[in-house]
Every structure is written in C-alpha cells, then in structure tokens.
Design a protein around this motif. Structure first.
Motif, short mmCIF file in Angstrom:
data_model
loop_
_atom_site.label_atom_id
_atom_site.label_comp_id
_atom_site.label_asym_id
_atom_site.label_seq_id
_atom_site.Cartn_x
_atom_site.Cartn_y
_atom_site.Cartn_z
N UNK A 103 0.90 -1.06 0.22
CA UNK A 103 0.03 -0.10 -0.01
C UNK A 103 0.74 1.44 0.00
N UNK A 104 2.10 1.21 0.39
CA UNK A 104 2.89 2.29 0.70
C UNK A 104 4.10 2.25 -0.53
N UNK A 105 4.86 1.46 -0.25
CA UNK A 105 6.09 1.30 -0.98
C UNK A 105 5.76 1.05 -2.40
N UNK A 106 5.09 0.12 -2.80
CA UNK A 106 4.87 -0.56 -4.15
C UNK A 106 3.85 0.56 -4.85
N UNK A 107 2.95 1.12 -4.24
CA UNK A 107 2.15 2.07 -4.86
C UNK A 107 2.80 3.48 -5.40
N UNK A 108 3.93 3.72 -4.60
CA UNK A 108 4.49 4.86 -4.97
C UNK A 108 5.65 4.53 -5.80
N UNK A 109 6.24 3.37 -5.84
CA UNK A 109 7.07 2.78 -7.00
C UNK A 109 6.52 3.00 -8.49
N UNK A 110 5.16 2.45 -8.48
CA UNK A 110 4.57 2.40 -9.89
C UNK A 110 4.17 3.84 -10.09
N UNK A 111 3.78 4.63 -9.13
CA UNK A 111 3.64 6.20 -9.56
C UNK A 111 4.75 6.78 -9.93
N UNK A 112 5.97 6.41 -9.35
CA UNK A 112 7.12 7.00 -9.87
C UNK A 112 7.62 6.49 -11.10
N UNK A 113 7.44 5.14 -11.69
CA UNK A 113 7.67 4.78 -13.11
C UNK A 113 6.77 5.56 -13.92
N UNK A 114 5.52 5.77 -13.70
CA UNK A 114 4.57 6.80 -14.64
C UNK A 114 5.03 8.10 -14.54
N UNK A 115 5.54 8.67 -13.52
CA UNK A 115 6.03 10.01 -13.63
C UNK A 115 7.18 10.01 -14.41
N UNK A 116 8.14 9.07 -14.29
CA UNK A 116 9.42 9.17 -14.84
C UNK A 116 9.32 9.09 -16.31
N UNK A 117 8.47 8.31 -16.88
CA UNK A 117 7.82 8.23 -18.34
C UNK A 117 7.48 9.42 -18.90
N UNK A 118 6.51 9.99 -17.97
CA UNK A 118 5.72 11.38 -18.38
C UNK A 118 6.74 12.33 -18.45
N UNK A 119 7.74 12.65 -17.58
CA UNK A 119 8.62 13.71 -17.43
C UNK A 119 9.65 13.40 -18.56
N UNK A 120 10.12 12.30 -19.11
CA UNK A 120 11.03 11.85 -19.82
C UNK A 120 10.53 12.32 -21.36
N UNK A 121 9.28 12.05 -21.65
CA UNK A 121 8.47 12.28 -22.84
C UNK A 121 8.27 13.59 -23.20
N UNK A 122 7.76 14.35 -22.01
CA UNK A 122 7.44 15.81 -21.97
C UNK A 122 8.80 16.69 -21.88
N UNK A 123 9.62 16.39 -21.04
CA UNK A 123 10.73 17.19 -20.78
C UNK A 123 12.26 16.52 -21.14
N UNK A 124 12.31 15.61 -22.17
CA UNK A 124 13.34 15.18 -22.60
C UNK A 124 14.72 15.97 -22.76
N UNK A 125 14.64 17.21 -23.06
CA UNK A 125 15.56 18.27 -23.31
C UNK A 125 16.34 18.79 -22.10
N UNK A 126 15.13 18.74 -20.97
CA UNK A 126 15.77 19.42 -19.68
C UNK A 126 16.74 18.37 -18.91
N UNK A 127 17.83 18.95 -18.61
CA UNK A 127 18.95 18.16 -17.90
C UNK A 127 18.76 17.90 -16.50
#
Length: 220
Positions: free
Chosen positions: A72-96
């Motif tokens: 409920x805590x650890x795994x849920x936020x790990x999944x949230x992070x994976x989704x966020x990482x892909x979102x940031x990667x595709x939307x802000x790929x040029x940002x260092x």
C-alpha cells in the motif's frame, strides 16, 4: 506519420494522465478512515500472503502489517514514480534536470498523502511513512532510469544522462542516511530492504551495461 515531437507529447500526456489518476486514488485512500482502509486492503493483502515466498520475505515482521506497508505504501509509490518518470522523460526530454523534477514531485506527493490523513478518522500522518513512500518513489525512478540508460547505451549514445544519475543516486544516499538514524519498525524495515535491493540491482545493471558498451565501442 506522427512526428517524433508530437509522439513524445502524446506518450508523455498519456503517462501524465495515469500518474495523476493514481495520485488522486492515493489521496482518496488517505482520506478514508483507518478501519475502511484496512478493510479495502485486506483482500489484496490476503492473496499475497498465500504465497509462501512472499511471507518468507516479510520475516521477521508481522506478515499482515508488513504486507500492507509494502503493497500500500512502497509499491504504490514505486508504480507512481515509474509513470511519472516516463511522463517527464517524454515531455521534458531536453531538460537536464528531468530526474530532479520527478523526484521533487515525488517528495511532495509522498508528504501530501500523509498530511491528508489529518482529516481522516483513526489515522494520522507519520514522517516514517513519508520516508517509506519516498523509498518506493525512488525505487521506481531507479528502475525507470536504468531502463532509459540501457536503451541509450544500446542505441550507441555515449551521453547517458550524468545529471540524472547524480541526482537519483544522490537522493538515494540522503535517504540511506536518514534511515540510518531513524528507528524503523520491522514492517518499515522490509520496505527499506526492498529499496536496498532495487538500489543495488540498478547499480549493477548500469555498471554492466556501461562496461559492455565501452568494450563494444573499443572493439568496433
């Protein structure tokens, strides 16, 4: 044919929608009463506890409490992070500092869902649970960063996002220091153990990938 930039916006937007949907669900769960939260998670927890290997992994913590914390805590936020990482990667790929943006949002989310528990009956915020949430978020970021880096190396790109690596592993080091000085219950220790496994596995995977890439380049 969809242009690369438009494709990135579409994929980034999709992952962003999934990210905010899961975030909204976590906020809703944070506002439920302690009894309702326990009842809602009991079915899923019981299913996992039927797996002997999973029960053994939780030892010496109390199985039910540790499973709830890990799922409920650890795994849920790990999944949230994976989704966020892909979102940031595709939307802000040029940002260092794309990983810094993701990790910063992760700490805010991890804290916000705990603070919301002030308004829920029979529940209250806990800094140690914020830490567990953030460990999960960092684990998801490590997994996503490892995937991104291996793909970049396979595509013969020498630049592997050094800023991202420094930010993610630096944040992990700070988290390790915090955990070292804070008292952890057995169920929270299980989450920390999982975080250490992910951190070590990501480090080894990145090192092997980089060495293989260098060897391949020198032999070419």
């Amino acid at each position: 044919m969809v242009k690369p930039r438009n494709k990135n916006l579409i994929l980034g937007g999709l992952f962003a929608v999934l990210y905010f949907a899961l975030f909204a669900f976590l906020c809703f769960e944070a506002l439920t009463t302690g009894q309702d939260s326990a009842d809602e998670s009991s079915a899923v927890t019981e299913v996992f506890l039927k797996i002997n290997a999973f029960r053994s992994y939780l030892y010496p913590a109390e199985p039910y409490a540790a499973a709830r914390k890990l799922l409920g805590h650890y795994s849920a936020y790990a999944l949230l992070s994976v989704l966020g990482s892909f979102a940031f990667f595709f939307l802000f790929a040029e940002n260092k500092f794309v990983s810094a943006l993701n990790i910063g949002s992760g700490f805010i989310v991890a804290s916000a869902t705990e603070i919301l528990q002030i308004f829920a009956e029979e529940r209250g915020p806990s800094f140690l649970d914020v830490l567990v949430n953030f460990e999960g978020f960092l684990s998801g970021t490590l997994i996503a960063l490892t995937v991104f880096t291996i793909i970049a190396l396979c595509r013969s790109k020498d630049k592997i996002g050094l800023n991202d690596l420094l930010i993610v592993f630096g944040s992990s080091a700070v988290t390790l220091l915090l955990v070292a000085v804070l008292p952890l219950s057995n169920e929270r220790a299980v989450c920390f153990k999982t975080f250490l496994i992910v951190l070590c596995a990501s480090t080894v995977a990145l090192f092997i990938s980089y060495v293989c890439r260098k060897k391949f380049k020198n032999n070419a």
